[in-house]
Design a protein around this motif. Structure first.
Motif, mmCIF file in Angstrom:
data_model
loop_
_atom_site.group_PDB
_atom_site.id
_atom_site.type_symbol
_atom_site.label_atom_id
_atom_site.label_comp_id
_atom_site.label_asym_id
_atom_site.label_seq_id
_atom_site.Cartn_x
_atom_site.Cartn_y
_atom_site.Cartn_z
ATOM 1 N N LYS A 1 5.966 3.755 71.633
ATOM 2 C CA LYS A 1 6.392 5.104 71.991
ATOM 3 C C LYS A 1 5.911 6.071 70.920
ATOM 4 O O LYS A 1 5.993 5.788 69.726
ATOM 5 N N THR A 2 5.398 7.200 71.347
ATOM 6 C CA THR A 2 4.950 8.195 70.383
ATOM 7 C C THR A 2 6.167 8.921 69.825
ATOM 8 O O THR A 2 7.139 9.172 70.533
ATOM 9 N N LYS A 3 6.076 9.226 68.567
ATOM 10 C CA LYS A 3 7.186 9.916 67.906
ATOM 11 C C LYS A 3 6.843 11.387 67.764
ATOM 12 O O LYS A 3 5.694 11.772 67.596
ATOM 13 N N ARG A 4 7.878 12.175 67.812
ATOM 14 C CA ARG A 4 7.704 13.604 67.549
ATOM 15 C C ARG A 4 7.510 13.794 66.059
ATOM 16 O O ARG A 4 8.006 13.020 65.242
ATOM 17 N N ILE A 5 6.767 14.828 65.684
ATOM 18 C CA ILE A 5 6.503 15.095 64.269
ATOM 19 C C ILE A 5 7.808 15.322 63.512
ATOM 20 O O ILE A 5 7.947 14.903 62.363
ATOM 21 N N ALA A 6 8.789 15.919 64.149
ATOM 22 C CA ALA A 6 10.078 16.160 63.489
ATOM 23 C C ALA A 6 10.771 14.839 63.154
ATOM 24 O O ALA A 6 11.390 14.717 62.094
ATOM 25 N N ASP A 7 10.658 13.851 64.037
ATOM 26 C CA ASP A 7 11.255 12.542 63.770
ATOM 27 C C ASP A 7 10.565 11.851 62.592
ATOM 28 O O ASP A 7 11.207 11.213 61.760
#
Length: 80
Positions: free
Chosen positions: A44-50
């Motif tokens: 799963k791709t992560k958001r930059i904030a995560d």
């Protein structure tokens, strides 16, 4: 479309796996399939904030007023 797969495992382990599958109202085949899926699925791709949240936090020790220190340090350089 499903395909057959032959596995060879220890009999005592197989009995434990069958018991585990039955307790989960599943089959050994379903357990093996879901286990294999966990290896081949796209991560799963992560958001930059995560990602930023996971970075180690710096250990900053603040002594005094940082704004005042900044202006004192740069007063001659920038002419404030």
């Amino acid at each position: 479309m499903k395909a057959r797969l032959n596995l060879t495992i220890d009999e005592s382990l197989l009995e434990k796996v069958k018991s585990y599958a039955a307790s989960r109202k599943s089959s050994v085949s379903e357990l093996v399939e879901s286990y294999f899926k966990s290896f081949v699925q796209q991560p799963k791709t992560k958001r930059i904030a995560d990602i930023v949240e996971e970075l180690p936090k710096p250990d900053l020790r603040v002594d005094g007023d940082l704004e005042k220190q900044y202006f004192e340090k740069n007063a001659n350089k920038y002419g404030f």
